[in-house]
Design an enzyme around this catalytic site. Structure first.
Site, PDB file in Angstrom:
ATOM      1  N   GLY A  88      -1.130   2.487 -14.282  1.00 13.65           N
ATOM      2  CA  GLY A  88       0.315   2.464 -14.518  1.00 13.65           C
ATOM      3  C   GLY A  88       0.975   3.467 -13.599  1.00 13.65           C
ATOM      4  N   GLY A  90       2.092   6.482 -12.702  1.00 10.06           N
ATOM      5  CA  GLY A  90       1.958   7.833 -13.237  1.00 10.06           C
ATOM      6  C   GLY A  90       2.895   8.822 -12.576  1.00 10.06           C
ATOM      7  N   ARG A  91       3.423   8.404 -11.430  1.00 12.53           N
ATOM      8  CA  ARG A  91       4.368   9.305 -10.747  1.00 12.53           C
ATOM      9  C   ARG A  91       5.456   8.520 -10.034  1.00 12.53           C
ATOM     10  NH1 ARG A  91       1.508  11.471  -5.262  1.00 12.53           N
ATOM     11  NH2 ARG A  91       0.264   9.645  -4.821  1.00 12.53           N
ATOM     12  N   GLY A 124       2.688  14.023 -12.061  1.00  8.87           N
ATOM     13  CA  GLY A 124       3.767  13.099 -11.704  1.00  8.87           C
ATOM     14  C   GLY A 124       4.462  13.448 -10.401  1.00  8.87           C
ATOM     15  N   ARG A 174      10.839   4.274  -2.248  1.00 10.77           N
ATOM     16  CA  ARG A 174      10.078   3.172  -1.669  1.00 10.77           C
ATOM     17  C   ARG A 174      10.742   1.859  -2.042  1.00 10.77           C
ATOM     18  NH1 ARG A 174       3.740   2.740  -3.027  1.00 10.77           N
ATOM     19  NH2 ARG A 174       4.255   2.397  -5.206  1.00 10.77           N
ATOM     20  N   ASP A 252      -5.494  -2.234  -7.625  1.00 13.13           N
ATOM     21  CA  ASP A 252      -4.121  -1.882  -8.016  1.00 13.13           C
ATOM     22  C   ASP A 252      -3.257  -1.584  -6.799  1.00 13.13           C
ATOM     23  OD1 ASP A 252      -6.156   0.302  -8.243  1.00 13.13           O
ATOM     24  OD2 ASP A 252      -4.373   1.563  -8.178  1.00 13.13           O
ATOM     25  N   ASN A 253      -3.870  -1.504  -5.637  1.00 13.91           N
ATOM     26  CA  ASN A 253      -3.096  -1.255  -4.422  1.00 13.91           C
ATOM     27  C   ASN A 253      -2.975  -2.510  -3.570  1.00 13.91           C
ATOM     28  OD1 ASN A 253      -2.769   1.388  -5.217  1.00 13.91           O
ATOM     29  ND2 ASN A 253      -4.475   2.158  -3.997  1.00 13.91           N
ATOM     30  N   ASP A 262       1.148   1.077  -1.200  1.00  7.13           N
ATOM     31  CA  ASP A 262       0.421   2.268  -1.617  1.00  7.13           C
ATOM     32  C   ASP A 262      -0.312   2.944  -0.476  1.00  7.13           C
ATOM     33  OD1 ASP A 262       1.389   2.463  -4.075  1.00  7.13           O
ATOM     34  OD2 ASP A 262      -0.509   2.300  -5.128  1.00  7.13           O
TER      35      ASP A 262
END
Ligand code: AMP
Ligand code: MG
Length: 486
Positions: A88, A90-91, A124, A174, A252-253, A262
């Site tokens: 998820g 996180g930052r 974060g 981003r 996840d990237n 990412d």
């Protein structure tokens, strides 16, 4: 719409609740806007004068939220270096989905904005270095015509982040056509709702592959899988053709849109070697240059697994359909790569031995430690005799074959060189230049290196740049390792 030009239409929040958590960025004391991307702001329909300001610094640090912003962190999971984990944002916090003047929809997200429900043990935050790095490299990929998330702004926070040492904090804004990842699907199949993965698939189709949405269900999800396979085969071939190493191709990237996302310890190769890797954390070399197509396919297999029950009600048939889709990856990749190599070599009339012929050159480059970018650019400029490679054993024979190929085709040599110049960059974000720009910014507060490098990288296919941007690193300048800075 508001004075800044933000024009949000936040659809991600229509997904089931478990797909996101509300997230307010943690305010920072002294936000300072150190990079602002005018061209991108215009494209997004933003008011660049209003945003390139102190108020902009507050917005791009999460101190101030524009009207209609989403303020959520997205849930996802992923295979990191092969192992499954729940993750998820996180930052990262989503400001909102910006509707652009030309009808596009783009996520605008703050990276490094403070803790969220998904931060686990993390703070974060992000050090400024990696945020500047993402800005440089993502914008460079864009200029190289490679699908990618983009970078709109960077602020320094005025606060220190604690890593191995204390570092100045930074936040990157981003922009991506979405942040849907293979990992979002891996999350969805494990989420509460039985149909969550189907809801997500429909959402992704609507957003990225709308041409599929009217298909009957027994075709729609299979075609969706095929479409993502196509997009990734094309994307990864483009990385391989310019010598880009993503460095952390966790599932996840990997974006469903087919954009590069990412940016962590990513880097471009200088000397050509298929086993090149830079990432300090990639100890086993899982994500080394030559492994990228294979890893792409591996991630897509994780993606396909999440769609199985949507592909066919019979389990075995579903698996076969998924297998068939995945097996196309290799062929698609090879064909994209080969056509790209032909262009890099000015071969307009395809010959059967072109693949082998390109391979011979790559092997010579390995053997004689030739710089990847410089070699192809010098070939394009018909100036390869200036290179060391030109005088090396075995090159003459290859060169003679190349000349024959160019002369035999029904196209002038000039046209072949023009094509080559349009695909073989003269400048890339070379590691030593990136490191220099980051160090000067971080340790001396001098952003001129960073800005100058970005300006140069906007025109990668032109030669009228200072030699320092074009030349490979000198022996003492070579960078061997890059860090992700999480
Ligand atoms: P990345 O390596 O950037 O793809 O991040 C992998 C995961 O770690 C994601 O879930 C991130 O949100 C999370 N993460 C990375 N750095 C931090 C941090 N400083 N604080 C909290 N979460 C982080
Ligand atoms: Mg990530």
């Amino acid at each position: 719409m508001n004075e800044f030009g933000f024009n949000f239409n936040n659809t991600y929040k229509d997904l089931p609740n478990s797909f996101y958590q509300s997230a307010a960025a943690t305010p920072v004391d002294f936000p300072n806007l150190v990079a602002f991307n005018d061209d991108l702001a215009k494209k997004l329909g933003l008011n660049h004068d209003a945003l390139n300001s102190t108020e902009g610094a507050h917005i791009f640090s999460g101190n101030q939220w524009p009207d209609g912003s989403a303020q959520i962190a997205q849930a996802y999971a992923g295979h990191q270096f092969g192992s499954f984990t729940m993750l998820g944002d996180g930052r990262a916090v989503l400001i909102g989905e910006q509707m652009t003047p030309d009808g596009g929809r783009y996520d605008i997200q703050l990276k490094g904005a403070g803790q969220t429900a998904f931060s686990r043990m993390g703070d974060g935050r992000a050090p400024i270095g990696p945020m500047l790095r993402e800005y440089i490299i993502s914008e460079a990929l864009h200029a190289l015509e490679i699908p990618t998330s983009r970078s709109l702004a960077v602020v320094t926070t005025g606060e220190a982040v604690t890593r191995e040492e204390m570092l100045p904090g930074g936040i990157l804004t981003r922009v991506a056509s979405s942040h849907l990842r293979v990992g979002t699907f891996e999350y969805a199949v494990r989420a509460e709702g039985e149909n969550d993965h189907k809801v997500l698939a429909d959402y992704a189709i609507e957003r990225h592959y709308p041409e599929l949405k009217e298909l009957p269900e027994d075709e729609k999800y299979l075609q969706f899988l095929h479409a993502v396979v196509d997009k990734q085969a094309s994307l990864i071939s483009k990385w391989m053709l310019v010598g880009f190493i993503h460095g952390v191709m966790n599932s996840d990237n990997m974006a469903i849109s087919g954009e590069t996302i990412d940016y962590g310890p990513c880097a471009f190769m200088d000397e050509y070697h298929p086993a090149t890797k830079f990432s300090s954390v990639d100890v086993g070399g899982r994500y080394q240059f030559q492994n990228q197509p294979g890893i792409g396919q591996w991630n897509l297999a994780r993606f396909a697994e999440t769609l199985l029950d949507l592909l066919h009600e019979d389990k075995e048939t579903a698996k076969e359909l998924a297998q068939e889709a995945l097996s196309r990856f290799g062929k698609l990749y090879e064909s994209h790569f080969l056509s790209g190599m032909r262009e890099k070599l000015g071969i307009i009339e395809a010959g059967e031995d072109d693949g082998e012929f390109a391979e011979e050159l790559l092997n010579l480059m390995v053997e004689h430690e030739a710089d990847y970018t410089e070699t192809f650019r010098l070939l394009s400029l018909d100036r390869i005799e200036e290179s060391e490679l030109f005088r090396q054993e075995g090159f003459e024979a290859w060169y003679a074959k190349w000349q024959q190929k160019l002369e035999r085709q029904n196209v002038s040599k000039e046209d072949a060189f023009e094509l080559m110049k349009s695909v073989n960059p003269a400048v890339i974000p070379r590691n030593h230049l990136v490191e220099e720009a980051l160090n000067e910014a971080m340790h001396h507060g001098d952003y001129s290196y960073f800005h100058n490098l970005n300006e140069v990288l906007k025109r990668p296919f032109e030669d009228n740049h200072d030699d320092i941007y074009k030349n490979p690193p000198k022996a003492e300048e070579v960078v061997h390792q890059t860090f992700c800075g999480t």
